[in-house]
Design a protein around this motif. Structure first.
Motif, short mmCIF file in Angstrom:
data_model
loop_
_atom_site.label_atom_id
_atom_site.label_comp_id
_atom_site.label_asym_id
_atom_site.label_seq_id
_atom_site.Cartn_x
_atom_site.Cartn_y
_atom_site.Cartn_z
N TRP A 415 -27.37 79.58 33.78
CA TRP A 415 -28.00 78.87 34.96
C TRP A 415 -27.54 77.27 34.95
CZ3 TRP A 415 -29.67 80.15 39.61
CH2 TRP A 415 -30.31 79.33 40.45
N THR A 416 -27.72 76.78 33.82
CA THR A 416 -27.32 75.24 33.60
C THR A 416 -25.74 75.10 33.19
OG1 THR A 416 -28.07 75.40 31.45
CG2 THR A 416 -29.83 74.84 32.96
N THR A 417 -25.15 75.98 32.46
CA THR A 417 -23.56 75.50 32.08
C THR A 417 -22.76 76.36 33.08
OG1 THR A 417 -23.79 77.84 30.77
CG2 THR A 417 -24.58 75.86 29.83
N ARG A 418 -23.00 77.38 33.81
CA ARG A 418 -22.27 77.94 34.98
C ARG A 418 -22.78 77.65 36.27
NH1 ARG A 418 -21.79 81.62 30.87
NH2 ARG A 418 -22.90 83.37 31.87
N VAL A 419 -23.85 78.25 36.57
CA VAL A 419 -24.25 78.52 38.29
C VAL A 419 -24.21 77.06 38.89
CG1 VAL A 419 -25.93 79.26 39.43
CG2 VAL A 419 -25.43 80.57 37.62
N MET A 420 -25.43 76.19 38.27
CA MET A 420 -25.63 74.73 38.83
C MET A 420 -24.37 73.85 38.90
SD MET A 420 -28.38 75.30 39.81
CE MET A 420 -29.44 73.41 39.79
N PRO A 421 -23.47 74.04 37.88
CA PRO A 421 -22.18 73.25 37.91
C PRO A 421 -21.23 73.64 38.85
CG PRO A 421 -22.72 73.64 35.61
CD PRO A 421 -23.83 74.46 36.26
N VAL A 422 -21.16 75.09 38.89
CA VAL A 422 -20.42 75.34 40.29
C VAL A 422 -20.73 75.02 41.58
CG1 VAL A 422 -19.49 77.66 41.23
CG2 VAL A 422 -19.21 77.42 38.91
N ALA A 423 -22.03 75.22 41.45
CA ALA A 423 -22.64 74.85 43.04
C ALA A 423 -22.29 73.06 43.24
CB ALA A 423 -24.16 75.07 42.79
N ALA A 424 -22.54 72.47 42.05
CA ALA A 424 -22.23 70.81 42.26
C ALA A 424 -20.83 70.94 42.79
CB ALA A 424 -22.62 70.37 40.86
N VAL A 425 -19.86 71.66 42.22
CA VAL A 425 -18.48 71.30 42.60
C VAL A 425 -18.33 71.97 44.13
CG1 VAL A 425 -16.08 72.80 42.29
CG2 VAL A 425 -17.47 72.13 40.18
N ALA A 426 -18.99 72.65 44.66
CA ALA A 426 -19.16 73.05 46.03
C ALA A 426 -19.57 71.87 46.63
CB ALA A 426 -19.81 74.35 46.22
N GLY A 427 -20.78 71.40 46.32
CA GLY A 427 -21.57 70.29 46.99
C GLY A 427 -20.75 69.14 47.22
N LEU A 428 -19.92 68.85 45.86
CA LEU A 428 -19.22 67.69 45.88
C LEU A 428 -17.98 67.63 46.79
CD1 LEU A 428 -19.72 66.77 42.05
CD2 LEU A 428 -20.55 65.36 44.31
N LEU A 429 -17.29 68.91 46.82
CA LEU A 429 -16.20 69.27 47.87
C LEU A 429 -16.67 68.75 49.24
CD1 LEU A 429 -14.45 72.36 46.29
CD2 LEU A 429 -13.42 69.92 46.28
N ILE A 430 -17.74 69.07 49.69
CA ILE A 430 -18.30 69.00 50.93
C ILE A 430 -18.69 67.45 51.02
CG2 ILE A 430 -20.48 69.50 52.30
CD1 ILE A 430 -20.71 72.21 51.26
N GLY A 431 -19.10 66.91 50.13
CA GLY A 431 -19.22 65.47 49.87
C GLY A 431 -18.06 64.86 50.12
N MET A 432 -17.02 65.11 49.60
CA MET A 432 -15.57 64.42 49.87
C MET A 432 -15.19 64.57 51.20
SD MET A 432 -13.33 62.70 48.18
CE MET A 432 -13.17 62.73 46.35
N TRP A 433 -15.44 65.75 51.65
CA TRP A 433 -14.83 65.84 53.16
C TRP A 433 -15.79 65.07 54.08
CZ3 TRP A 433 -17.96 67.66 57.19
CH2 TRP A 433 -16.95 67.70 58.46
N LEU A 434 -16.88 64.85 53.70
CA LEU A 434 -17.74 63.86 54.39
C LEU A 434 -17.28 62.48 54.51
CD1 LEU A 434 -21.33 65.30 53.84
CD2 LEU A 434 -19.94 65.75 55.90
#
Length: 490
Positions: A415-434
């Motif tokens: 959960w902390t080494t794969r799932v959440m970091p991958v979710a962070a990548v997705a969220g930050l990609l959206i953030g970069m687009w914004l």
């Protein structure tokens, strides 16, 4: 023969900084870098006026969620990164030397940009304060360089002196906003509590992206907790706690204060009042303070805006000096930057060089005749925002790769080494687009100028990668990683 007070590290030995900073001291340093009062006075009117209106608090909440997702992987990897290099140390461990140096260069550019921008903002704010109380109007850059001199003195000395100065300034600015929030919410505001702010129809409008953009800008510097690793009392516990606390405190503070200001002027008037603020025809924060707390407190808030900016610029100065200090010991910057002051145990040489760098950049901008707010602060904040999101994005990818290559370290912690970091990548990609899709709102410049500014962090990253072969950074040795893993299992 005289002996220099700057200690030269012995061959093969790293001159470590030291200190006894606890969780609260590091949180002070990091929240001070976010300049909360400045964000409430500047970013909040922008989020309301050109963002999603009364639903603007949602932007700050979403930004905090994105940063919390990032923080999970960042904190999980912290015990395995035993140096105070923050982003570039994590990226080096996960993606290798060349990506690490690219990250380091990007961080230096981003932090230097926001620091110089704040010096411009400070020059304008001090001149505005002096003229408000009947004093003479002086060139903004004069105030900027005086501020820089004070920051240079504090940055040269031991970190705990800076922490005390930042702590006092931070407590005062947060206290006055909390008092204002309580006064507004306790009285019900202009027309009752603005529950419209939590109506999905107001929260999730097209302007939400703009609110998230200005919210992310307000969080710049929160990740600097890891930069103070060597000066932390117990880094394995202090750094994670400080990181989570910084994000939560900043996020809640921004969201609640934004909602309080909407309530204070009334949901039906909030957008119009915010737009008047942006047009220079009023001031949402100061005028609301006058209405609910009186003119004396309004004057206090105006003074605290100055201390907020000062705390912010001092915090970034300390961060940049430590980046350079660590890079010098990695062989990627001149060795002189890795000298430690014998008495103050500070990166004294790096601090002096950082002051000189900021002075040169600020002098060039001042000689160009740029406006201190739009030209200096707006453009530099734009560069820093793109840089920050890029840094977090690359770091999150590094976390995923690091644990994927070392499954034994992430055993039972998917959960902390794969799932959440991958979710962070997705969220930050959206953030970069914004950020990029609304970039002209940050810089205040033309599309062409904004594109050039947005490319600066990316260019720094590429330059670092290209130089990575000549100046390789080194991650922790395999036996050191194994040692940490064994300690975790124990």
């Amino acid at each position: 023969m005289t002996v220099s007070p700057i200690a030269e590290p012995r061959a093969g030995q790293r001159a470590r900084l030291d200190g006894q900073l606890g969780t609260s001291a590091i949180v002070f340093m990091v929240i001070a870098a976010a300049a909360p009062l400045t964000v409430i006075g500047g970013n909040v009117p922008l989020a309301i006026g050109v963002g999603n209106g009364v639903g603007a608090p949602a932007g700050f909440i979403l930004a905090a969620v994105i940063l919390l997702l990032f923080s999970v992987g960042f904190v999980t990897m912290t015990p395995h990164v035993r140096e105070a290099g923050a982003f570039f140390s994590y990226v080096t461990a996960g993606l290798g030397s060349r990506a690490g140096l690219g990250t380091a260069f990007t961080a230096l550019v981003a932090y230097t940009a926001i620091q110089v921008g704040i010096y411009g903002y400070m020059g304008w704010a001090l001149d505005d304060l002096v003229t408000f109380f009947g004093g003479p109007s002086l060139p903004w850059w004069l105030y900027s360089f005086v501020t820089m001199a004070v920051v240079a003195v504090l940055g040269y000395r031991h970190i705990e002196l800076s922490a005390k100065v930042l702590g006092v300034a931070l407590v005062l600015e947060i206290l006055v906003v909390v008092v204002l929030d309580v006064a507004i919410l306790a009285t019900g505001g202009e027309s009752g509590l603005a529950l419209e702010s939590f109506d999905p129809a107001n929260m999730f409008t097209t302007g939400l992206s703009v609110s998230v953009l200005f919210a992310l800008t307000g969080f710049i510097g929160f990740e600097a907790t890891a930069v103070f690793r060597d000066e932390a009392r117990n880094p394995e516990r202090t750094i994670p706690r400080a990181t989570y606390l910084a994000v939560v405190i900043i996020g809640v503070f921004y969201a609640v204060s934004c909602w309080a200001l909407v309530t204070g002027v009334g949901a039906g008037n909030a957008v119009a009042v915010a737009q008047q603020t942006l047009a220079g025809e009023g001031n949402l924060l100061l005028d609301t303070t006058t209405q609910y707390l009186g003119p004396i407190v309004r004057d206090v808030v105006q003074v605290l805006l100055i201390t907020s900016l000062f705390a912010c610029v001092l915090s970034f100065h300390n961060v940049i000096a430590r980046y350079q200090f660590t890079l010098a010991h990695k062989g990627a910057m001149p060795a002189a930057l890795g000298r430690r002051h014998e008495k103050h145990h500070s990166p004294a040489t790096s601090s002096l060089v950082q002051t000189a760098t900021a002075a040169i950049v600020l002098a060039v901008l001042a000689l160009s005749g740029l406006d201190p707010l739009v030209g200096v602060f707006g453009s530099m904040a734009g560069v820093a925002t793109v840089g920050m999101v890029l840094l977090m994005l690359v770091t999150s990818i590094a976390v995923v790769v690091f644990f994927a290559r070392r499954p034994e370290l992430g055993a039972g912690r998917a959960w902390t080494t794969r799932v959440m970091p991958v979710a962070a990548v997705a969220g930050l990609l959206i953030g970069m687009w914004l950020v990029l899709s609304n970039f002209t709102l940050v810089t205040g410049g033309s599309l062409g100028v904004s594109i050039m500014l947005a490319l600066v962090p990316a260019i720094a990253f590429v330059v670092g990668i290209l130089l990575g072969r000549r100046f390789p950074l080194h991650a922790a040795a395999d036996d050191e990683v194994a040692e940490v893993a064994a300690a975790d299992r124990g």
